[in-house]
Design a protein around this motif. Structure first.
Motif, PDB file in Angstrom:
ATOM      1  N   LYS A  95       0.833  -1.217   0.000  1.00  0.00           N
ATOM      2  CA  LYS A  95       0.000   0.000   0.000  1.00  0.00           C
ATOM      3  C   LYS A  95       0.862   1.260   0.000  1.00  0.00           C
ATOM      4  O   LYS A  95       0.600   2.203  -0.740  1.00  0.00           O
ATOM      5  N   VAL A  96       1.887   1.239   0.864  1.00  0.00           N
ATOM      6  CA  VAL A  96       2.746   2.421   0.955  1.00  0.00           C
ATOM      7  C   VAL A  96       3.452   2.641  -0.382  1.00  0.00           C
ATOM      8  O   VAL A  96       3.528   3.757  -0.896  1.00  0.00           O
ATOM      9  N   LYS A  97       3.923   1.535  -0.956  1.00  0.00           N
ATOM     10  CA  LYS A  97       4.686   1.634  -2.204  1.00  0.00           C
ATOM     11  C   LYS A  97       3.831   2.235  -3.309  1.00  0.00           C
ATOM     12  O   LYS A  97       4.250   3.124  -4.035  1.00  0.00           O
ATOM     13  N   GLU A  98       2.616   1.763  -3.389  1.00  0.00           N
ATOM     14  CA  GLU A  98       1.705   2.240  -4.424  1.00  0.00           C
ATOM     15  C   GLU A  98       1.578   3.770  -4.385  1.00  0.00           C
ATOM     16  O   GLU A  98       1.556   4.428  -5.407  1.00  0.00           O
ATOM     17  N   ARG A  99       1.534   4.297  -3.179  1.00  0.00           N
ATOM     18  CA  ARG A  99       1.379   5.748  -3.057  1.00  0.00           C
ATOM     19  C   ARG A  99       2.707   6.487  -3.146  1.00  0.00           C
ATOM     20  O   ARG A  99       2.764   7.608  -3.654  1.00  0.00           O
ATOM     21  N   ALA A 100       3.780   5.847  -2.657  1.00  0.00           N
ATOM     22  CA  ALA A 100       5.048   6.575  -2.530  1.00  0.00           C
ATOM     23  C   ALA A 100       5.859   6.649  -3.812  1.00  0.00           C
ATOM     24  O   ALA A 100       6.748   7.484  -3.933  1.00  0.00           O
TER      25      ALA A 100
ATOM     26  N   MET B  84       9.729  13.837   3.362  1.00  0.00           N
ATOM     27  CA  MET B  84       8.614  14.148   4.259  1.00  0.00           C
ATOM     28  C   MET B  84       7.309  13.553   3.749  1.00  0.00           C
ATOM     29  O   MET B  84       6.469  13.096   4.528  1.00  0.00           O
ATOM     30  N   VAL B  85       7.164  13.565   2.433  1.00  0.00           N
ATOM     31  CA  VAL B  85       5.929  12.995   1.869  1.00  0.00           C
ATOM     32  C   VAL B  85       5.892  11.486   2.135  1.00  0.00           C
ATOM     33  O   VAL B  85       4.858  10.929   2.494  1.00  0.00           O
ATOM     34  N   VAL B  86       7.046  10.826   2.001  1.00  0.00           N
ATOM     35  CA  VAL B  86       7.092   9.382   2.265  1.00  0.00           C
ATOM     36  C   VAL B  86       6.738   9.101   3.730  1.00  0.00           C
ATOM     37  O   VAL B  86       5.927   8.223   4.026  1.00  0.00           O
TER      38      VAL B  86
ATOM     39  N   ILE C 209       3.112   9.404   4.272  1.00  0.00           N
ATOM     40  CA  ILE C 209       2.345   8.256   3.760  1.00  0.00           C
ATOM     41  C   ILE C 209       2.452   7.078   4.733  1.00  0.00           C
ATOM     42  O   ILE C 209       1.460   6.431   5.066  1.00  0.00           O
ATOM     43  N   VAL C 210       3.679   6.816   5.198  1.00  0.00           N
ATOM     44  CA  VAL C 210       3.872   5.698   6.148  1.00  0.00           C
ATOM     45  C   VAL C 210       3.054   5.965   7.418  1.00  0.00           C
ATOM     46  O   VAL C 210       2.381   5.067   7.933  1.00  0.00           O
ATOM     47  N   ASN C 211       3.081   7.197   7.874  1.00  0.00           N
ATOM     48  CA  ASN C 211       2.336   7.559   9.084  1.00  0.00           C
ATOM     49  C   ASN C 211       0.838   7.285   8.895  1.00  0.00           C
ATOM     50  O   ASN C 211       0.191   6.649   9.729  1.00  0.00           O
TER      51      ASN C 211
ATOM     52  N   ALA D 151       1.083   5.928  16.009  1.00  0.00           N
ATOM     53  CA  ALA D 151       1.874   5.961  14.778  1.00  0.00           C
ATOM     54  C   ALA D 151       2.890   7.104  14.854  1.00  0.00           C
ATOM     55  O   ALA D 151       4.068   6.921  14.509  1.00  0.00           O
ATOM     56  N   SER D 152       2.468   8.252  15.347  1.00  0.00           N
ATOM     57  CA  SER D 152       3.394   9.384  15.429  1.00  0.00           C
ATOM     58  C   SER D 152       4.524   9.111  16.417  1.00  0.00           C
ATOM     59  O   SER D 152       5.662   9.484  16.195  1.00  0.00           O
ATOM     60  N   ARG D 153       4.180   8.426  17.499  1.00  0.00           N
ATOM     61  CA  ARG D 153       5.220   8.064  18.476  1.00  0.00           C
ATOM     62  C   ARG D 153       6.255   7.142  17.836  1.00  0.00           C
ATOM     63  O   ARG D 153       7.449   7.287  18.055  1.00  0.00           O
TER      64      ARG D 153
END
Ligand code: GDP
Length: 297
Positions: free
Chosen positions: A56-61, A74-76, A79-81, A292-294
């Protein structure tokens, strides 16, 4: 949270390397995601969950949006976050509340998972929100469980309903519900028995309690220290009982926090609370986005 320290520092490393690169190529992103994948696997996140997550992450990143951005790293990370938050349940899943009190909460889980302790912690949390919880001691098999709950009750000034260990848990639950109604308790938390392993008698008894008092919440208490076993236990219980949520305990332990990340994805059951210690205030509502942010720092 100790359970996420290893994962957090690894991911932060991956992303700081990525930030150092400025503009990113597709290879850079692929390499970073390969490292993210390894970090998640090493944190004991379920294999299938990791695979889907990375896809999923790859598809967007890999899209133009990232590669042409002025701040691609930062965009990556963003997306992961977002995907990690989604994986852990998206938004916070709140405790149900009955239209007509009392709200009945049943605690289930294997012995030693932290049911009795979590029952006390939850009662304390409700007390602090100006509710009037009653807790019921329906674990009649573990020798010290009733006493343990009574001690907690005294400490917190929360009433404990008990009929000793010679009355069936189903009967205890029924009478506790009546007691709560008669005494204006707006929450009833039932501490049930666990076994060392899932067995049919245990499940049968839990099903009977569910039938007798139709709980608004059936919370499965799972020990995060048991890693993938915690996820398997959750999956098993969920097949047999209409669980409404999970309480993940012992996240303070020096373990790998993969269970916290996999349990929602594997069982579909949201994590409602995270426990981080033996003390009565070591329970907090589980917020996927904050978690997730932590983890990502
Ligand atoms: P039960 O058999 O499921 O009722 O389990 P207990 O509530 O008796 O808990 C088993 C043990 O785990 C006890 O020693 C608790 O103090 C401990 N425990 C429960 N929750 C936590 C937690 O979040 N962190 C830590 N470190 N210990 C916990």
């Amino acid at each position: 949270m100790a359970a996420f320290e290893g994962l957090a520092s690894r991911l932060q490393n991956v992303f700081s390397k990525l930030r150092g690169k400025g503009k990113l190529t597709e290879d850079d992103v692929n390499e970073a995601l390969r490292e993210v994948r390894l970090a998640l696997l090493e944190a004991d996140v379920n294999f299938k969950v990791v695979k889907e997550f990375i896809a999923k992450v790859k598809e967007r990143a890999i899209g133009q949006e990232v590669l042409q951005s002025f701040t691609p790293a930062m965009v990556v990370v963003d997306i992961v976050n977002k995907e990690l938050t989604e994986l852990m349940g998206g938004s916070q899943s709140k405790l149900a509340r009955a239209n007509k009190p009392p709200t009945v909460i049943m605690m289930a889980g294997l012995q030693g998972a932290g049911k009795t302790t979590s029952t006390g912690k939850l009662a304390k949390m409700l007390l602090q929100q100006n509710h009037r919880p009653l807790v019921a001691a329906a674990d009649i098999y573990r020798p010290a469980a009733i006493k343990q709950l009574q001690v907690i009750g005294e400490q917190l000034k929360v009433p404990v309903f008990s009929l000793g260990d010679q009355v069936s848990p189903v009967e205890i639950a029924k009478q506790a519900l009546q007691h709560a109604k008669d005494h204006n308790n707006d929450y009833l938390i039932i501490d049930t028995a666990g076994r060392l392993h899932i067995d049919e008698n245990l499940m049968e008894e839990l099903k009977q309690i569910v039938e007798a008092v139709t709980p608004h919440e059936i919370l499965l208490v799972v020990d995060a220290m048991t890693g993938q076993d915690a996820v398997n236990v959750a999956e098993n219980f969920h097949k047999q009982l209409p669980l409404t949520g999970v309480v993940l305990t012992k996240l303070d332990g020096d373990t790998r926090g993969g269970a916290a990340i996999s349990v929602k994805a594997v069982t579909g059951c949201p994590i409602k609370f995270a426990a981080t210690g033996e003390k009565m205030d070591a329970l907090e509502p589980f917020h996927p986005e904050r978690m997730a942010s932590r983890i990502l720092g």
